[in-house]
Design a protein around this motif. Sequence first.
Motif, short mmCIF file in Angstrom:
data_model
loop_
_atom_site.label_atom_id
_atom_site.label_comp_id
_atom_site.label_asym_id
_atom_site.label_seq_id
_atom_site.Cartn_x
_atom_site.Cartn_y
_atom_site.Cartn_z
N HIS A 195 -97.57 -4.66 0.22
CA HIS A 195 -96.50 -3.51 -0.02
C HIS A 195 -96.87 -2.30 1.15
CE1 HIS A 195 -95.82 -5.67 -3.58
NE2 HIS A 195 -94.58 -5.11 -3.61
N ASN A 196 -97.65 -2.69 2.06
CA ASN A 196 -98.05 -1.48 2.95
C ASN A 196 -98.75 -0.26 2.50
OD1 ASN A 196 -97.21 -2.97 5.28
ND2 ASN A 196 -95.01 -2.38 4.53
N LEU A 197 -99.37 -0.44 1.20
CA LEU A 197 -100.16 0.68 0.56
C LEU A 197 -101.61 0.50 0.97
CD1 LEU A 197 -97.96 0.31 -2.69
CD2 LEU A 197 -97.80 2.17 -1.10
N ASP A 198 -102.31 1.70 0.72
CA ASP A 198 -103.69 1.90 0.85
C ASP A 198 -104.33 1.22 -0.34
OD1 ASP A 198 -103.37 2.91 3.37
OD2 ASP A 198 -103.44 4.96 2.84
N PHE A 199 -105.60 0.73 -0.12
CA PHE A 199 -106.44 0.29 -1.22
C PHE A 199 -107.84 0.85 -1.19
CE2 PHE A 199 -109.49 -2.54 -3.08
CZ PHE A 199 -109.07 -2.67 -4.29
N GLU A 200 -108.25 1.20 -2.30
CA GLU A 200 -109.79 1.50 -2.52
C GLU A 200 -110.21 0.91 -3.57
OE1 GLU A 200 -111.67 3.05 -0.19
OE2 GLU A 200 -110.24 3.88 1.13
N ALA A 201 -111.34 0.27 -3.21
CA ALA A 201 -111.85 -0.17 -4.62
C ALA A 201 -112.64 0.62 -5.57
CB ALA A 201 -113.02 -1.45 -4.15
N ASN A 202 -113.26 1.45 -5.10
CA ASN A 202 -113.89 2.74 -5.57
C ASN A 202 -113.85 4.17 -4.94
OD1 ASN A 202 -115.44 1.15 -8.04
ND2 ASN A 202 -116.02 0.03 -5.96
N LEU A 203 -113.50 4.82 -5.78
CA LEU A 203 -113.48 6.44 -5.13
C LEU A 203 -114.53 7.33 -5.93
CD1 LEU A 203 -109.64 6.65 -4.42
CD2 LEU A 203 -111.64 6.61 -2.67
N SER A 204 -114.93 8.26 -5.48
CA SER A 204 -115.62 9.24 -6.43
C SER A 204 -114.94 9.78 -7.55
CB SER A 204 -116.12 10.53 -5.22
OG SER A 204 -116.71 11.54 -6.38
N PRO A 205 -115.75 10.12 -8.55
CA PRO A 205 -114.83 10.51 -9.76
C PRO A 205 -114.10 11.97 -9.40
CG PRO A 205 -116.82 9.64 -10.58
CD PRO A 205 -116.78 9.53 -8.83
N SER A 206 -114.73 12.55 -8.63
CA SER A 206 -114.25 13.93 -8.12
C SER A 206 -113.18 13.98 -7.30
CB SER A 206 -115.39 14.64 -7.18
OG SER A 206 -115.58 13.94 -5.98
N PHE A 207 -112.79 12.69 -6.94
CA PHE A 207 -111.40 12.62 -6.21
C PHE A 207 -110.31 12.36 -7.44
CE2 PHE A 207 -107.93 9.73 -5.08
CZ PHE A 207 -107.58 10.36 -3.71
N VAL A 208 -110.46 11.86 -8.34
CA VAL A 208 -109.44 11.44 -9.40
C VAL A 208 -109.36 12.67 -10.28
CG1 VAL A 208 -110.36 9.97 -10.92
CG2 VAL A 208 -107.97 9.81 -10.64
N ARG A 209 -110.41 12.95 -10.60
CA ARG A 209 -110.38 14.13 -11.75
C ARG A 209 -109.36 15.60 -11.78
NH1 ARG A 209 -116.04 12.50 -12.99
NH2 ARG A 209 -116.12 11.42 -14.88
N PRO A 210 -109.22 16.07 -10.50
CA PRO A 210 -108.33 17.06 -10.41
C PRO A 210 -106.95 16.72 -10.92
CG PRO A 210 -109.90 17.13 -8.70
CD PRO A 210 -109.99 15.87 -9.31
N ASN A 263 -111.21 2.89 -10.41
CA ASN A 263 -111.43 2.02 -9.58
C ASN A 263 -109.93 1.10 -9.06
OD1 ASN A 263 -111.30 0.11 -11.75
ND2 ASN A 263 -113.24 -0.64 -11.40
N ASN A 264 -110.04 0.27 -8.30
CA ASN A 264 -108.91 -0.43 -7.82
C ASN A 264 -107.66 0.34 -7.49
OD1 ASN A 264 -110.66 -2.67 -8.20
ND2 ASN A 264 -109.84 -3.12 -10.32
N PHE A 265 -107.77 1.26 -6.62
CA PHE A 265 -106.71 2.37 -6.37
C PHE A 265 -105.66 1.68 -5.39
CE2 PHE A 265 -110.08 5.05 -7.89
CZ PHE A 265 -109.58 6.19 -8.51
N ILE A 266 -104.49 1.87 -5.71
CA ILE A 266 -103.44 1.82 -4.92
C ILE A 266 -102.75 3.10 -4.68
CG2 ILE A 266 -101.00 0.74 -4.61
CD1 ILE A 266 -102.04 -1.52 -6.55
N LEU A 267 -102.83 3.53 -3.40
CA LEU A 267 -102.40 4.70 -3.09
C LEU A 267 -101.26 4.71 -2.02
CD1 LEU A 267 -105.91 4.49 -2.50
CD2 LEU A 267 -105.41 7.13 -3.27
N GLY A 268 -100.20 5.55 -2.37
CA GLY A 268 -98.88 5.59 -1.47
C GLY A 268 -98.36 7.04 -1.54
N THR A 269 -97.65 7.07 -0.37
CA THR A 269 -97.15 8.51 -0.10
C THR A 269 -95.88 8.32 0.49
OG1 THR A 269 -99.17 9.42 0.48
CG2 THR A 269 -97.18 10.59 1.33
N ARG A 270 -94.75 8.77 -0.48
CA ARG A 270 -93.27 8.71 -0.05
C ARG A 270 -92.92 10.26 0.48
NH1 ARG A 270 -94.21 3.61 -0.39
NH2 ARG A 270 -93.83 2.55 -2.19
N GLU A 271 -91.88 10.05 0.78
CA GLU A 271 -91.26 11.36 1.75
C GLU A 271 -91.43 12.41 0.76
OE1 GLU A 271 -87.41 13.09 4.16
OE2 GLU A 271 -87.35 11.01 3.30
#
Length: 731
Positions: free
Chosen positions: A550-565, A580-588
Amino acid sequence: MINKNIKSNFISGFLVFLIALPLCLGIAKASGFPPIAGIYTAVIGGLVVTFLSKAPLAIKGPAAGLIAIAIGAVDELGGDDPILGYKLTLAVIVISGLLQIAMGFAKFGKMGDMFPISVIRGMLAAIGVIIISKQIHVILGVVPSAKSPWGLLAEIPHSILNLNPKVAVIGVLSLALLFVHPLIKNKTVNKLPAPLLILLLAIPLGFVFNLSNEHSYTLGSLDFEISPSQYLVVLPENFFSGITFPDFSQLLSYTSIKYIIMFALVGSIESVLSAKAIDALDPNDRVTNLNKDLVAVGIGNTIAGMIGGLPMISEIVRSSANINAGAKGRMSNFYHGLFLFLFVLLAAAVIKTIPNAALAAMLVFTGLKLASPQEFIKIKNVGFDQLLQFLTTLIVTLWTDLLVGVASGIVLKIVIELVQGVKLNEMFQLNTQVSASKDGLVIKFNGIASFINYLKFKSLIDAQPKNQKIILDFSDCFFIDHTFLNNINNIQNKFTKEGGELIKVGFEKHHFQSQHHLSSRRLVTNPLQENTPEELTKRAQSIKEFAESHNLDFEANLSPSFVRPYLSAFSILSRLRRANNFILGTREHYSFMIFDITYVKADDFSTETTTATIALVFNIAKGGIPDFYTQDKSNFSNLKTKYDMDLMEKSNLTPFNIYGNNEELIDTFFTSDIISLIAEQPYRIECKRREMLIHKEWGLLSEGKSMEYMLSFVDNLGNEVVKKRFEEAQV
């Protein structure tokens, strides 16, 4: 504000009283104590300990986790005389209470952190099996001949074949109701505490079956006897006439000393673990002084033992109900004790109509949760070493007693570590080097990080300011055990709340016992043996492929400090353990993340973790989006119902409620398109500060179509919200 808090605490105290009443009676009977003993303990826990502990939201009272110790003490000390066994056990409780006071002053409140988690879980599972083995016969209305847990379990088929039909109907229906209660869709019924519903079912059935009068009846060719003293709760003439004083005559015997240690040790561990779990659920993030709380519990147990009561702990189930009912402070515990005292004083006749089979059903349900197959699976997933410790503790406890079982589990854990190359003297040492770097404070570990030396590490980390970045470097650490890692995972939240960050690094050359993120790990020098966290699980690989398609970014693990905010506005943050298992997307006009989380779910005697897939929609245009949620959640007690969705019912859509304070903004925000979109999907939404958290009943989504549906819903909802914002801007 003060008047509002009084009202909230009064109401929550009353609701907890409704839950506590049958549980106190059932735990007392299962412990070999008179039913009134459970009430004595809860009353003391409410009216006295409230002012000694100052624990913000904890409910003090008897707990099912101590049933196995209590009934064992009564049987061993009393022999064939249960009354004598009861009085001798009271003396044991008094002394164990004094020991707990001393432990509190000696700052043993933190000892719950150092006991191996799998051993504690094995102990609790054994308690669950013991409860089931004894109470299943009460449900069926049969008195078993066996005494040991194994004998009682083996006798279950015999009890089924010889059950008393009238009693069994009450017991089985009560147990079935406990399983069905969470599935009931009626909101009024669903909000009622399950123990209260059981009483509303069991008491009328008791009258229908005439349990209050001794009689016999025939069913087919079989004859059955009904004895009120056996099948209904028995209370003394009044509240005070049931007071029983302890017998100290055998206090120096080996059996008494053994049970003093067991009551003090197991009770303290359970109380500390429960208090920590309750703090994790506190919406105001208050922290209990565990040492002071242990002193207060010890005083309460000493008093309870002196008048005929059971030992008490900070009880997790009643405390969770207390929080969900909107309690604001410790006075809710006081009110719960006050209501119990007044009810037994003024309405004892009602209690005497409660069937014992209904109380047994509640305890069997508790036992099934403690010893559920899921517990075995969770432990196995952490590693085979943890499963061995769990099973050893469980089996040895069932064959002997809790003290020997826990000791055997700890000994096995030490042996397993010795086999893996750990030296015995290293277990008691904590070798660290503390240094400053441009990234923050670095604590570098050497030797091993074990459950035995964890308290030394905790003293080190507690001395550091929490509003900074601290890196824990394990690259030269030979062995790190599961308990040590789990405790570090728990204290990471404290750093996040105070604006800091605690990061674990240096596992690239470690062999993991399993793919669980908190599994034990050992440093290896052979690259072929390395099992690094970068290796994707089957689920992670599948989600990565989905994201790429789906042309989206994937990250298996990110620091907890990334998601907590992003989660800071939501109640789940305080219970978050891993993402974990992050699917990240940015729309307009908005951004989103879909990912798996591991979070704490409060259970009866400990906190267990569970997983869920959630989505976050953020960076939406400012203004015009109200705080709301589309699910009745009791921890949003300050919000009020806006309206039921008549529109959805007319459109044959699944009805749901919207809750929020700003009714005017909700009216304008929820267009028919947004309502239809939400109603057509099984997702729940929480919106705070223009960020939307989306989930499906806090469950883990399967890869494939389920993930596809969530992504589609996120995009459709985001587009509808953005479209509405542009329409408002043009107006």
